[in-house]
Design an enzyme around this catalytic site. Structure first.
Site, PDB file in Angstrom:
ATOM      1  CE  LYS A 293       1.638  -1.815   1.188  1.00 15.82           C
ATOM      2  NZ  LYS A 293       0.402  -1.111   0.821  1.00 15.82           N
TER       3      LYS A 293
ATOM      4  CB  THR B 238       2.962   1.299 -10.773  1.00 19.79           C
ATOM      5  OG1 THR B 238       3.713   1.053  -9.578  1.00 19.79           O
ATOM      6  CG2 THR B 238       1.840   0.281 -10.893  1.00 19.79           C
TER       7      THR B 238
ATOM      8  CG  ASN C 285      -4.024   1.768  -4.390  1.00 15.30           C
ATOM      9  OD1 ASN C 285      -3.500   0.768  -4.848  1.00 15.30           O
ATOM     10  ND2 ASN C 285      -3.711   2.987  -4.824  1.00 15.30           N
TER      11      ASN C 285
ATOM     12  CE1 TYR D 281       8.714  -3.423  -1.346  1.00 19.55           C
ATOM     13  CE2 TYR D 281       7.814  -4.986   0.238  1.00 19.55           C
ATOM     14  CZ  TYR D 281       7.633  -4.107  -0.815  1.00 19.55           C
ATOM     15  OH  TYR D 281       6.375  -3.913  -1.338  1.00 19.55           O
TER      16      TYR D 281
ATOM     17  CB  SER E 100      -4.765  10.011  -9.075  1.00 20.52           C
ATOM     18  OG  SER E 100      -3.549   9.834  -8.373  1.00 20.52           O
ATOM     19  NE  ARG E 101       1.224   9.112  -9.276  1.00 21.83           N
ATOM     20  CZ  ARG E 101       2.149   8.546  -8.498  1.00 21.83           C
ATOM     21  NH1 ARG E 101       2.585   7.334  -8.782  1.00 21.83           N
ATOM     22  NH2 ARG E 101       2.626   9.181  -7.455  1.00 21.83           N
ATOM     23  N   GLY E 102      -1.472   4.393 -11.391  1.00 24.42           N
ATOM     24  CA  GLY E 102      -0.980   3.070 -10.997  1.00 24.42           C
ATOM     25  C   GLY E 102      -2.115   2.085 -10.733  1.00 24.42           C
TER      26      GLY E 102
HETATM   27  N1  NAP Z   1       3.830  -1.498  -7.804  1.00 19.16           N
HETATM   28  C1  NAP Z   1       4.183  -2.603  -7.159  1.00 19.16           C
HETATM   29  O1  NAP Z   1       5.096  -3.331  -7.556  1.00 19.16           O
HETATM   30  C2  NAP Z   1       3.443  -3.021  -5.913  1.00 19.16           C
HETATM   31  C3  NAP Z   1       3.740  -4.265  -5.358  1.00 19.16           C
HETATM   32  C4  NAP Z   1       3.076  -4.689  -4.216  1.00 19.16           C
HETATM   33  C5  NAP Z   1       2.113  -3.866  -3.643  1.00 19.16           C
HETATM   34  N2  NAP Z   1       1.830  -2.655  -4.198  1.00 19.16           N
HETATM   35  C6  NAP Z   1       0.848  -1.812  -3.516  1.00 19.16           C
HETATM   36  O2  NAP Z   1      -0.136  -1.354  -4.422  1.00 19.16           O
HETATM   37  C7  NAP Z   1      -0.576  -0.059  -4.026  1.00 19.16           C
HETATM   38  C8  NAP Z   1      -0.470   0.916  -5.159  1.00 19.16           C
HETATM   39  O3  NAP Z   1       0.873   0.987  -5.589  1.00 19.16           O
HETATM   40  P1  NAP Z   1       1.271   1.674  -6.989  1.00 19.16           P
HETATM   41  O4  NAP Z   1       2.463   0.953  -7.464  1.00 19.16           O
HETATM   42  O5  NAP Z   1       0.091   1.793  -7.889  1.00 19.16           O
HETATM   43  O6  NAP Z   1       1.715   3.142  -6.504  1.00 19.16           O
HETATM   44  P2  NAP Z   1       1.940   4.448  -7.359  1.00 19.16           P
HETATM   45  O7  NAP Z   1       1.954   4.173  -8.821  1.00 19.16           O
HETATM   46  O8  NAP Z   1       3.134   5.102  -6.751  1.00 19.16           O
HETATM   47  O9  NAP Z   1       0.627   5.340  -7.039  1.00 19.16           O
HETATM   48  C9  NAP Z   1       0.454   5.888  -5.814  1.00 19.16           C
HETATM   49  C10 NAP Z   1      -0.918   6.548  -5.686  1.00 19.16           C
HETATM   50  O10 NAP Z   1      -1.114   6.821  -4.297  1.00 19.16           O
HETATM   51  C11 NAP Z   1      -1.241   8.238  -4.101  1.00 19.16           C
HETATM   52  N3  NAP Z   1      -0.587   8.551  -2.841  1.00 19.16           N
HETATM   53  C12 NAP Z   1       0.715   8.400  -2.526  1.00 19.16           C
HETATM   54  N4  NAP Z   1       0.919   8.788  -1.250  1.00 19.16           N
HETATM   55  C13 NAP Z   1      -0.280   9.178  -0.775  1.00 19.16           C
HETATM   56  C14 NAP Z   1      -0.723   9.711   0.462  1.00 19.16           C
HETATM   57  N5  NAP Z   1       0.124   9.906   1.469  1.00 19.16           N
HETATM   58  N6  NAP Z   1      -2.033  10.021   0.598  1.00 19.16           N
HETATM   59  C15 NAP Z   1      -2.906   9.851  -0.425  1.00 19.16           C
HETATM   60  N7  NAP Z   1      -2.549   9.359  -1.618  1.00 19.16           N
HETATM   61  C16 NAP Z   1      -1.246   9.033  -1.787  1.00 19.16           C
HETATM   62  C17 NAP Z   1      -0.625   8.888  -5.317  1.00 19.16           C
HETATM   63  O11 NAP Z   1      -1.181  10.190  -5.501  1.00 19.16           O
HETATM   64  P3  NAP Z   1      -0.236  11.437  -5.992  1.00 19.16           P
HETATM   65  O12 NAP Z   1       0.211  11.088  -7.379  1.00 19.16           O
HETATM   66  O13 NAP Z   1      -1.114  12.638  -5.939  1.00 19.16           O
HETATM   67  O14 NAP Z   1       0.912  11.495  -5.018  1.00 19.16           O
HETATM   68  C18 NAP Z   1      -1.034   7.881  -6.410  1.00 19.16           C
HETATM   69  O15 NAP Z   1      -2.387   8.081  -6.763  1.00 19.16           O
HETATM   70  C19 NAP Z   1       0.261   0.316  -2.792  1.00 19.16           C
HETATM   71  O16 NAP Z   1      -0.457   0.001  -1.633  1.00 19.16           O
HETATM   72  C20 NAP Z   1       1.477  -0.560  -2.942  1.00 19.16           C
HETATM   73  O17 NAP Z   1       2.130  -0.827  -1.713  1.00 19.16           O
HETATM   74  C21 NAP Z   1       2.481  -2.209  -5.315  1.00 19.16           C
END
Ligand code: NAP
Length: 268
Positions: free
Chosen positions: A158, A189, A90, A151, A14-16
C-alpha cells in the site's frame, strides 16, 4: 446529482468497501462498471442493486493479478462502453504473517494486485479518462505508514501504491486527470477475518478512535465520491485518511493504572 452522466469502474466492487463505493457513486448519479474476481453471484446481486437505483451496471470478472485479464477488461471498456470518468482501484490482496517467513508468492501477489494493477489500469484507461477529465482513486490503508504486527505484506504494497498515486497525479495532471488515495483504518468487512485475531482489531479500532467505533464501508464511500467532484478539483496526489482519528496519536490514558483511570473518570 453530482455524478450524473458519469461512468465509474470499481475494482473489487462487488462487496465490502468496493460495493459501498459502487452504491454511493450510483446514488450520486454514475453508471457503474463492477469488477470482481471469483464470486459472480455476489457481483450480480450488487449490480442488480445498482440497476434498482435506475443506473446502468456492467459486471466484469477479471483477476487484478492477471495482466491479460486486465488488458481484456480495459479493451472491452474502451471498445464497448467508450467512456470512463472515474477509476477506483479497490481490489486488494495480502497475507498476514512475519516478514522473515513471508513467501515470495504472497509478496509478489500483493505487489501485483495492490500496485501493478493500478499502473496497468491507469495506462490502459488514461485515454478515456483524459477525454472526460477523469479521476483515479486508490484504496489504501493506514498500515502503509504505521506498523502493525504481521501486516507487512499489505502495508508495504500500500505504501508503494500511495507513491504511485503521487507519480500518476504529477504526470496525468497534464491530461486533466486527478489522482488521489483514500487511506482507511480498520473497516468492518470480510477482510478483517484475514487477521489472526479479528476481535483484537475490533478492540483496537474502538479503543483508538475517539469516536469509539470501527469504520464502516460507508465511511469511505462518501470520501471517494467527494474526491471525484469539482469541489475537490484542487486536491491531487494526496492520500486522504479516513480512519475515525485512529492515527492521530496515542492516548496517555492507556497507560494509567485502573485506580488512575477511575480518578480520571471521576474528574471528567
Ligand atoms: N477492511 C479493512 O479493514 C480495510 C482497511 C484498510 C484498507 N482497506 C482496503 O480497502 C479495500 C477494500 O477492502 P475490503 O475490506 O472491502 O475487502 P473485501 O471485503 O475482502 O472485498 C474484496 C473485493 O475485492 C475483490 N477482489 C479480491 N481480490 C481480487 C482480485 N485479485 N481481482 C479482482 N477483484 C478482487 C473481491 O471479489 P470476489 O468476492 O469475487 O473475490 C471483492 O469484491 C482494499 O484495498 C483494502 O486493502 C480495507
Amino acid at each position: 446529482m453530482k455524478h450524473a452522466g458519469k461512468i465509474a469502474l470499481v475494482t473489487g466492487g462487488s462487496r465490502g468497501i468496493g460495493k459501498a463505493i459502487s452504491m454511493r457513486l450510483a446514488q450520486d448519479g454514475a453508471d457503474i462498471i463492477l469488477n470482481y474476481k471469483s464470486d459472480s453471484k455476489t457481483a450480480e446481486e450488487s449490480a442488480a442493486e445498482i440497476r434498482a437505483l435506475g443506473r446502468r451496471a456492467w459486471v466484469f470478472q477479471a483477476d487484478m493479478k492477471d495482466d491479460k485479464a486486465i488488458r481484456a477488461m480495459c479493451k472491452q471498456i474502451t471498445d464497448d462502453i467508450g467512456q470512463l470518468d472515474i477509476l477506483v482501484h479497490n481490489a486488494a490482496f495480502g497475507t498476514m504473517g512475519s516478514i522473515l517467513r513471508m513467501g515470495l508468492f504472497s509478496w509478489r501477489a500483493a505487489m501485483d494486485i495492490n500496485v501493478t494493477a493500478l499502473l496497468l489500469l491507469s495506462q490502459r484507461l488514461a485515454p478515456l479518462l483524459e477525454k472526460s477529465g477523469g479521476h483515479i482513486i486508490g484504496l489504501s490503508s493506514i498500515g502503509a505508514d504505521m506498523t502493525f504486527s504481521e501486516y507487512a505484506c499489505i502495508g508495504v504494497s500500500k505504501a508503494a501504491m500511495e507513491s504511485l498515486v503521487r507519480y500518476l497525479a504529477y504526470e496525468l495532471a497534464a491530461k486533466g486527470i486527478h489522482c488521489n488515495g483514500v487511506s482507511a483504518g480498520p473497516v468492518e468487512t470480510r477482510a478483517i477475518d484475514w487477521f489472526k485475531w479479528p476481535d483484537a482489531v475490533h478492540r483496537y479500532a474502538t479503543t483508538k478512535s475517539p469516536w469509539s467505533r470501527i469504520g464502516q464501508p460507508s465511511d469511505l464511500s462518501g470520501v471517494v465520491s467527494f474526491l471525484c467532484t469539482e469541489d475537490a478539483d484542487w486536491i491531487t496526489g494526496q492520500i486522504i485518511r479516513a480512519d475515525g482519528g485512529i492515527s492521530m496519536g496515542e492516548d496517555f490514558n492507556d497507560w494509567l493504572t485502573e485506580e488512575q483511570k477511575a480518578e480520571s473518570a471521576a474528574r471528567s
